[in-house]
Design a protein around this motif. Structure first.
Motif, mmCIF file in Angstrom:
data_model
loop_
_atom_site.group_PDB
_atom_site.id
_atom_site.type_symbol
_atom_site.label_atom_id
_atom_site.label_comp_id
_atom_site.label_asym_id
_atom_site.label_seq_id
_atom_site.Cartn_x
_atom_site.Cartn_y
_atom_site.Cartn_z
ATOM 1 N N SER A 17 0.730 -1.193 0.032
ATOM 2 C CA SER A 17 0.032 -0.137 -0.039
ATOM 3 C C SER A 17 0.841 1.419 0.052
ATOM 4 C CB SER A 17 -1.002 -0.011 1.372
ATOM 5 O OG SER A 17 -1.925 -0.967 0.901
ATOM 6 N N VAL A 18 0.475 2.383 -0.318
ATOM 7 C CA VAL A 18 1.076 3.449 -0.348
ATOM 8 C C VAL A 18 0.527 4.748 0.470
ATOM 9 C CG1 VAL A 18 1.879 5.542 -2.063
ATOM 10 C CG2 VAL A 18 2.017 2.988 -2.816
ATOM 11 N N VAL A 19 1.358 5.567 0.993
ATOM 12 C CA VAL A 19 0.977 6.808 1.663
ATOM 13 C C VAL A 19 1.964 7.894 1.046
ATOM 14 C CG1 VAL A 19 1.203 7.995 3.702
ATOM 15 C CG2 VAL A 19 0.579 5.752 3.959
ATOM 16 N N THR A 20 1.149 8.951 0.762
ATOM 17 C CA THR A 20 2.144 9.825 -0.017
ATOM 18 C C THR A 20 1.578 11.359 0.211
ATOM 19 O OG1 THR A 20 2.688 10.864 -2.378
ATOM 20 C CG2 THR A 20 0.430 9.885 -1.953
ATOM 21 N N ALA A 21 2.370 12.120 0.052
ATOM 22 C CA ALA A 21 2.322 13.671 0.477
ATOM 23 C C ALA A 21 2.244 14.691 -0.957
ATOM 24 C CB ALA A 21 3.058 14.331 1.394
ATOM 25 N N ASN A 22 2.149 13.660 -2.204
ATOM 26 C CA ASN A 22 2.587 14.325 -3.280
ATOM 27 C C ASN A 22 1.402 14.853 -4.109
ATOM 28 O OD1 ASN A 22 3.399 14.666 -6.061
ATOM 29 N ND2 ASN A 22 4.908 12.998 -5.863
ATOM 30 N N LYS A 23 0.895 16.160 -3.604
ATOM 31 C CA LYS A 23 -0.137 16.767 -4.252
ATOM 32 C C LYS A 23 0.054 16.997 -5.543
ATOM 33 C CE LYS A 23 2.156 20.926 -2.582
ATOM 34 N NZ LYS A 23 2.875 20.193 -1.706
ATOM 35 N N ALA A 24 1.051 17.237 -6.310
ATOM 36 C CA ALA A 24 1.122 17.654 -7.509
ATOM 37 C C ALA A 24 0.907 16.410 -8.530
ATOM 38 C CB ALA A 24 2.547 18.047 -8.096
ATOM 39 N N LEU A 25 1.410 15.043 -8.212
ATOM 40 C CA LEU A 25 1.013 13.989 -8.693
ATOM 41 C C LEU A 25 -0.335 13.674 -8.794
ATOM 42 C CD1 LEU A 25 2.121 11.531 -10.334
ATOM 43 C CD2 LEU A 25 2.849 10.495 -8.109
ATOM 44 N N LEU A 26 -1.082 13.666 -7.283
ATOM 45 C CA LEU A 26 -2.257 13.200 -7.234
ATOM 46 C C LEU A 26 -3.159 14.317 -8.183
ATOM 47 C CD1 LEU A 26 -2.002 12.842 -3.388
ATOM 48 C CD2 LEU A 26 -2.696 11.070 -4.945
ATOM 49 N N ALA A 27 -2.916 15.457 -8.148
ATOM 50 C CA ALA A 27 -3.714 16.613 -8.841
ATOM 51 C C ALA A 27 -3.631 16.105 -10.419
ATOM 52 C CB ALA A 27 -3.178 17.923 -8.734
ATOM 53 N N GLN A 28 -2.598 15.748 -10.728
ATOM 54 C CA GLN A 28 -2.330 15.236 -12.353
ATOM 55 C C GLN A 28 -2.733 13.784 -12.569
ATOM 56 O OE1 GLN A 28 1.621 16.308 -14.092
ATOM 57 N NE2 GLN A 28 1.626 14.246 -14.954
ATOM 58 N N ASP A 29 -2.600 12.813 -11.530
ATOM 59 C CA ASP A 29 -2.722 11.480 -12.119
ATOM 60 C C ASP A 29 -3.381 10.820 -11.079
ATOM 61 O OD1 ASP A 29 -1.357 11.605 -14.616
ATOM 62 O OD2 ASP A 29 0.635 10.934 -13.723
ATOM 63 N N GLY A 30 -4.230 11.216 -10.190
ATOM 64 C CA GLY A 30 -5.346 10.784 -9.350
ATOM 65 C C GLY A 30 -5.981 9.732 -9.617
ATOM 66 N N PRO A 31 -6.781 9.650 -10.660
ATOM 67 C CA PRO A 31 -7.464 8.536 -10.988
ATOM 68 C C PRO A 31 -6.795 7.353 -11.629
ATOM 69 C CG PRO A 31 -8.306 10.674 -12.028
ATOM 70 C CD PRO A 31 -7.038 10.978 -11.513
ATOM 71 N N ALA A 32 -5.517 7.476 -12.048
ATOM 72 C CA ALA A 32 -4.815 6.475 -12.600
ATOM 73 C C ALA A 32 -4.027 5.782 -11.489
ATOM 74 C CB ALA A 32 -3.859 6.830 -13.443
ATOM 75 N N LEU A 33 -3.725 6.526 -10.399
ATOM 76 C CA LEU A 33 -3.454 6.029 -9.180
ATOM 77 C C LEU A 33 -4.374 5.078 -8.438
ATOM 78 C CD1 LEU A 33 -0.911 8.947 -8.120
ATOM 79 C CD2 LEU A 33 -0.268 6.759 -9.013
ATOM 80 N N TYR A 34 -5.669 5.792 -8.110
ATOM 81 C CA TYR A 34 -6.508 4.989 -7.408
ATOM 82 C C TYR A 34 -6.938 3.845 -8.312
ATOM 83 C CZ TYR A 34 -8.546 8.821 -4.469
ATOM 84 O OH TYR A 34 -8.976 9.571 -3.551
ATOM 85 N N ALA A 35 -6.845 3.950 -9.611
ATOM 86 C CA ALA A 35 -7.021 2.554 -10.367
ATOM 87 C C ALA A 35 -6.189 1.430 -10.269
ATOM 88 C CB ALA A 35 -7.374 2.743 -11.839
ATOM 89 N N ALA A 36 -4.873 1.789 -10.035
ATOM 90 C CA ALA A 36 -3.712 1.111 -9.860
ATOM 91 C C ALA A 36 -3.933 0.462 -8.416
ATOM 92 C CB ALA A 36 -2.601 1.656 -10.032
ATOM 93 N N ALA A 37 -4.175 1.089 -7.385
ATOM 94 C CA ALA A 37 -4.464 0.904 -6.342
ATOM 95 C C ALA A 37 -5.458 -0.339 -6.013
ATOM 96 C CB ALA A 37 -4.723 1.701 -5.120
ATOM 97 N N GLU A 38 -6.605 0.036 -6.639
ATOM 98 C CA GLU A 38 -7.709 -1.122 -6.723
ATOM 99 C C GLU A 38 -7.429 -2.273 -7.661
ATOM 100 O OE1 GLU A 38 -12.377 -1.084 -8.218
ATOM 101 O OE2 GLU A 38 -11.164 0.478 -8.875
ATOM 102 N N LYS A 39 -6.721 -2.394 -8.399
ATOM 103 C CA LYS A 39 -6.275 -3.493 -9.164
ATOM 104 C C LYS A 39 -5.602 -4.391 -8.333
ATOM 105 C CE LYS A 39 -3.545 -4.623 -13.334
ATOM 106 N NZ LYS A 39 -2.793 -4.131 -14.491
#
Length: 430
Positions: free
Chosen positions: A101-123
């Motif tokens: 699992s991942v804990v991040t403070a990376n606002k720039a990455l979340l704002a740009q690629d949030g949906p893709a990161l969510y999808a990868a976590a769910e997968k």
């Protein structure tokens, strides 16, 4: 404790925040184990400069091979604190692929690629937590995602960048110019060597995208957020706000349209009444005002940055992710079911404060008032001062669309009697 193998944690980055996370994980190891239900062990710390002295970190844990660390296969949680888009994105995806699992403070990455990161976590049946990405130590995202999950959030209004709040606070409290206040912020360590991300609103815009997505169950990207910084704010703007009983703040505003069919997200300076709770937020503090249908008005306040406060938010997420690992489940994922369109800035409706340099002669006020009327912008108050053939005309409007106000300003610029539009600022929080 029944579990014999400790939960293993990989830390990516050991700067201001990462070093404090490592220190707190060591000094609070017993408490963390009791709260989680199993011991937690730092398995490795990836850094760029291994030779740098780090008193809080056991030297045997330091590595420059971040990719190898997250791909070990025995890591339970990865703490990503290096920031930026790459290599953070690749490392987070690798962590998911290898069962962490991942804990991040990376606002720039979340704002740009949030949906893709969510999808990868769910997968990969993993958690993605990011409380520290917005407003530092302030518990904000979890209340929005979980505590208010049964409510309807209509508006989020907040100060989410400590550097700009410090600068504007100094301009108001001491009469300093923007340049003087920025220099003080830099000397005290509040501003980076290159303060562009803060003073031009990029940092706050990334946070606004995250807040809007969670609050409205809708995907909101960085490109959807209207952004203006504070570099054009003058001492005269601050003084004019004071005369109105207001103060100037850089605000992140995420709101649902009155008909509920769309949302907007924006970051810009604004005048807010002194009676509003956000007006009293001083120094480098953050505060966010949430308006929900059933819960009403809620305010979250505290330090929005700094190593120890931000580490507190990271460790809170770490505890949640570890508990889920032990229980065999995952926490909340992406909630974007509403799929509301994000309206352009031109459709935003608010009040405005316009300062005009005009010729000091009869008929100028009537001429300017006609321009406002032609564009359907109603005037609330007018203040005029004049000397030696020049005058300052300050107009505060009733609520109007941003598009209408923009057209009004362009028409005013074309008048021979208007020598310049000194400033235009929105009035919020009323």
């Amino acid at each position: 404790m029944a579990r014999t193998r400790p939960l293993k944690v990989a830390l990516l980055g050991c700067g201001v925040v990462g070093s404090q996370v490592a220190r707190l994980m060591t000094t609070h190891a017993g408490d963390l184990a009791a709260r989680i239900g199993a011991p937690v062990e730092l398995a490795g710390i990836a850094v760029r400069r291994p030779g740098k002295v780090r008193d809080e970190v056991p030297p045997g844990l330091v590595t420059t091979d971040a990719a190898g660390l997250v791909a070990r296969g025995d890591i339970d949680v990865v703490l990503e604190l290096i920031g930026g888009i790459e290599p953070a994105r690749t490392l987070i995806n690798s962590a998911f692929e290898h069962g962490a699992s991942v804990v991040t403070a990376n606002k720039a990455l979340l704002a740009q690629d949030g949906p893709a990161l969510y999808a990868a976590a769910e997968k990969h049946a993993a958690d993605l937590y990011f409380e520290a990405s917005v407003a530092g130590a302030i518990p904000l995202l979890r209340p929005l995602r979980e505590s208010l999950a049964g409510d309807k959030v209509n508006r989020v209004l907040g100060i989410v960048n400590g550097t700009t709040n410090f600068i504007l606070d100094r301009m108001e409290s001491t009469g300093a110019s923007y340049g003087e206040a920025l220099a003080e912020a830099s000397a005290l360590g509040y501003a980076e060597a290159d303060p562009t991300a803060d003073v031009e609103g990029f940092d706050a815009a990334a946070k606004a995208a995250i807040l809007a997505g969670i609050a409205f169950h809708t995907r909101v990207g960085l490109d959807d957020v209207h952004r203006e910084g504070i570099t054009e704010i003058t001492a005269a703007d601050v003084a004019s706000a004071r005369q109105m009983g207001c103060t100037v703040k850089l605000l992140a505003i995420c709101e649902r349209a009155e008909d509920g069919r769309s949302v907007t997200a924006r970051v810009h300076p604004a005048m807010i009444p002194d009676r509003h709770p956000l007006a009293g937020v001083r120094e480098a503090y953050n505060a966010v005002f949430v308006e929900a249908e059933a819960a009403g008005r809620l305010m979250f306040y505290g330090p929005g940055a700094g190593g120890v406060p931000t580490a507190s938010a990271v460790l809170g997420d770490l505890v949640a992710a570890c508990r889920n690992k032990l229980g065999g489940g995952v926490g909340p994922g992406e909630s974007a079911y509403a799929r509301l369109p994000v309206s352009p800035m031109g459709e935003v409706v608010t009040r405005y404060h316009i300062s005009l340099d005009v010729a000091d002669k009869p008929g100028v006020l009537a001429q300017c008032a006609m321009v406002f009327a032609d564009h359907g912008v109603s005037i609330d108050t007018v203040r005029q001062t004049g000397k030696d053939g020049e005058a300052k005309l300050v107009v505060v409007t009733h609520r109007a669309s941003d598009a209408a106000l923009g057209a009004t300003v362009e028409s005013l610029r074309r008048l021979d009697t208007v020598h310049g539009v000194a400033s235009t600022m929105r009035v919020e929080g009323e």
